[in-house]
Write a protein that holds these residues in place. Structure first.
Motif, PDB file in Angstrom:
ATOM      1  N   TRP A 124       0.842  -1.198   0.000  1.00 44.25           N
ATOM      2  CA  TRP A 124       0.000   0.000   0.000  1.00 44.25           C
ATOM      3  C   TRP A 124       0.873   1.241   0.000  1.00 44.25           C
ATOM      4  O   TRP A 124       1.963   1.234   0.550  1.00 44.25           O
ATOM      5  CB  TRP A 124      -0.876   0.023   1.255  1.00 44.25           C
ATOM      6  N   ARG A 139       4.622   6.922   1.977  1.00 45.31           N
ATOM      7  CA  ARG A 139       4.583   5.898   3.013  1.00 45.31           C
ATOM      8  C   ARG A 139       4.143   4.607   2.339  1.00 45.31           C
ATOM      9  O   ARG A 139       3.239   4.596   1.513  1.00 45.31           O
ATOM     10  CB  ARG A 139       3.582   6.276   4.099  1.00 45.31           C
ATOM     11  N   SER A 140       4.786   3.538   2.708  1.00 45.56           N
ATOM     12  CA  SER A 140       4.450   2.237   2.157  1.00 45.56           C
ATOM     13  C   SER A 140       4.237   1.260   3.300  1.00 45.56           C
ATOM     14  O   SER A 140       5.022   1.226   4.238  1.00 45.56           O
ATOM     15  CB  SER A 140       5.594   1.745   1.264  1.00 45.56           C
ATOM     16  N   GLU A 141       3.161   0.519   3.232  1.00 48.13           N
ATOM     17  CA  GLU A 141       2.909  -0.551   4.199  1.00 48.13           C
ATOM     18  C   GLU A 141       2.872  -1.843   3.414  1.00 48.13           C
ATOM     19  O   GLU A 141       2.069  -2.003   2.509  1.00 48.13           O
ATOM     20  CB  GLU A 141       1.586  -0.306   4.920  1.00 48.13           C
ATOM     21  N   ASN A 142       3.787  -2.718   3.755  1.00 47.68           N
ATOM     22  CA  ASN A 142       3.962  -3.921   2.949  1.00 47.68           C
ATOM     23  C   ASN A 142       3.783  -5.188   3.764  1.00 47.68           C
ATOM     24  O   ASN A 142       4.197  -5.262   4.905  1.00 47.68           O
ATOM     25  CB  ASN A 142       5.378  -3.956   2.357  1.00 47.68           C
ATOM     26  N   THR A 143       3.197  -6.184   3.148  1.00 46.16           N
ATOM     27  CA  THR A 143       3.205  -7.531   3.687  1.00 46.16           C
ATOM     28  C   THR A 143       3.596  -8.449   2.536  1.00 46.16           C
ATOM     29  O   THR A 143       2.762  -8.914   1.788  1.00 46.16           O
ATOM     30  CB  THR A 143       1.823  -7.933   4.254  1.00 46.16           C
TER      31      THR A 143
END
Length: 131
Positions: free
Chosen positions: A32, A112-116
């Motif tokens: 994201w 901003r990056s939110e990673n899984t």
């Protein structure tokens, strides 16, 4: 984090208009992204962030998300963060103005990056304009 190459110096007691065009791509469908600006203390800032939240389409009212902000690091939160689309370049725009007041510094686009399980990158061809 500030985006390398998408920043410019700002002088004291000056009003600037600015635009950042950001091309980005994620390498996992679970990554994201969100966007904002960062700058010198004591400045007043307002800006509009517009970005894709879906892969390229001919026309649809739910492809882009937009928000207006009056502070640094204000990002669209919750379910409107961009779901990464593997292999598809997505686009974002940040347009606004800053009144620096008594403190000079640097105005930067931020991401901003939110990673899984994957990450996102800023692509070549992204740019900044100011006057």
């Amino acid at each position: 984090r500030n985006i390398t190459g998408l920043a410019f110096p700002v002088a004291t007691n000056t009003i600037y208009a600015f635009q950042f065009y950001i091309a980005f791509q994620c390498d996992a469908s679970t990554a994201w992204f969100a966007f904002a600006v960062n700058g010198p203390n004591e400045a007043t800032v307002d800006y509009v962030v517009t970005f894709q939240m879906a892969a390229n389409t001919v026309w649809s009212s739910d492809v882009m998300v937009q928000g207006h902000f009056v502070g640094y690091d204000a990002m669209i939160a919750g379910p409107y963060l961009v779901p990464g689309t593997v292999g598809v370049e997505l686009h974002a725009n940040i347009t606004g103005r800053i009144n620096t007041g008594a403190v000079a510094g640097t105005l930067s686009a931020r991401a901003r990056s939110e990673n899984t399980g994957g990450g996102c990158q800023i692509n070549k061809g992204s740019w900044a304009l100011y006057h």
